[in-house]
Design an enzyme around this catalytic site. Structure first.
Site: not given
Ligand code: UD1
Length: 361
Positions: A25, A44-45, A47-48, A97, A101, A141, A165, A169
């Site tokens: 971002i 920025d360090n 890191d990622n 930022f 995370k 977030s 995490y 926040k």
């Molecule tokens: C995740 C974090 C949230 C963070 C946000 C940053 C978790 C539980 N929550 O949110 O704290 O603020 O990222 O963007 O990790 N999914 C799959 N397969 C995958 C990856 C994800 O099916 O390989 C699904 C997940 O189950 C979810 C959806 O895709 O239903 C979105 O997942 P993700 O992109 O990780 O976002 P959040 O879970 O909303």
């Protein structure tokens, strides 16, 4: 509400310190800041993130505007790094930022998260106070809504965090409120991002997580370019239209522009206190809908494997967008098709992200 300053007024030699400006971002926001005429300093360090990302930002900004970008390699936990950054320039505002995370990692290594996210931010406020810079835009977030009881999520809902995490926040939001309460000269805007995806339309900058991606879109992208064989879909037994969870995906350029809108408010209005805004589209999309949209954009099939639910995942999360629209004059412009189009453009041009070779692992 006081009249918001025009772009011309905003441009008057405002210098913004951007922590974590080389990240996903961060890079998109820094580019928009430069294009908006701001002077930008990044700390920025890496890191990622990496230096190449900043080179691309400089290229996209062009030779004139890229002169307005200054970079410090440094870590917010290191006071000497901050002393250098703050003693060399005067900042009109900070966009913060920098932070870790990954939810799963935070469960395994809570101290790493508390150390990095809390201590880094405490130091940052200390230096802002010392050097009289009292305007802050903080990266929060949707994680602060926990398992939301009511959707769409409205900013004054009860907050709750489900993992270390998320707690960092939440604590940092509370800390911002306390700091602002004690010193009303502070103006703080907390931006709660929903699910930022997509990339700059050039395909030159985008998301490039190190290691195995935790989030859906970077994972889909790596399957699409052949780096991973299959997308694991975590649960198809949720009470939603197709059984997969629903999220509010938002184009990263819209998120970047949300920061410019927040700065505009910080500069225009006194006594704003500490206010939170959602940055989302207000629309929910299921995992399978997102896969289908990406397949359409990329013109190829994404193999999927149905898996058990991922612990801690909410069924349905999307934003109420009214407050940001009313107060910041900001709303998202892009839909799912554009998010997938731009993410595929970035992925197909940069299958290994900012590296030219496959990474070691
Ligand atoms: C995740 C974090 C949230 C963070 C946000 C940053 C978790 C539980 N929550 O949110 O704290 O603020 O990222 O963007 O990790 N999914 C799959 N397969 C995958 C990856 C994800 O099916 O390989 C699904 C997940 O189950 C979810 C959806 O895709 O239903 C979105 O997942 P993700 O992109 O990780 O976002 P959040 O879970 O909303």
């Amino acid at each position: 509400m006081a009249a918001l300053p025009s772009d011309g007024e905003m441009r008057e030699k405002k210098r913004i310190l951007v922590t974590g400006g080389a990240g996903f971002i961060g890079t998109h926001t820094v580019l928009q800041l430069l294009k908006g005429g701001f002077l930008v300093s990044i700390i920025d360090n890496f890191d990622n993130s990496c230096e190449e990302a900043l080179e691309r930002v400089r290229d996209l900004a062009g030779p004139d505007l890229s002169q307005n970008l200054q970079f410090y390699l440094g870590d917010l936990r290191n006071r000497e790094d901050l002393e250098r950054v703050f003693s060399e320039s005067r900042y009109d505002a900070v966009i913060h930022f920098a932070g870790l995370k990954a939810v799963g990692e935070s469960v395994a290594k809570p101290l790493l998260y508390y150390n990095n996210n809390m201590i880094g931010t405490i130091h940052l406020y200390e230096f802002m106070t010392k050097y009289g810079c009292k305007k802050m835009v903080f990266s929060s977030s949707t994680t602060v809504y926990g398992q939301p009881e009511k959707i769409p999520c409205v900013e004054d809902s009860e907050l709750n965090a489900l993992n270390p995490y998320g707690r960092t926040k939440l604590f940092l939001e509370d800390m911002a409120r306390d700091i602002q309460h004690a010193d009303p000269e502070f103006r703080v805007i907390l931006l709660r991002y929903f699910n930022p995806v997509g990339a700059h339309e050039s395909g030159q900058i985008g998301e490039d997580p190190k290691g195995i991606p935790n989030n859906l879109m970077p994972y889909i992208q790596q399957v699409a370019v052949g780096r991973r064989p299959v997308l694991n879909v975590y649960g198809d037994d949720y009470p939603t239209k197709d059984g997969t969870p629903i999220r509010d995906y938002i184009h990263v350029m819209d998120v970047a522009d949300g920061h410019i809108a927040a700065l505009r408010k910080l500069f225009a209005e006194e006594n704003i206190g500490c206010i939170a805004y959602n940055l989302g589209t207000g629309f929910g999309t299921s995992v399978l809908e997102m896969v289908a949209a990406f397949e359409k954009a990329a013109g190829k099939k994404i193999p999927i494997k149905m898996c058990p639910r991922r612990p801690g995942d909410a069924t349905e999360v999307y934003a109420s967008t009214e407050k940001a629209q009313k107060d910041l004059g900001w709303s998202a412009r892009y839909g799912i098709a554009e998010m997938c189009r731009d993410q595929w453009n970035w992925a197909s041009k940069n299958p290994y992200g900012y590296q030219s070779q496959p990474p070691e692992s």
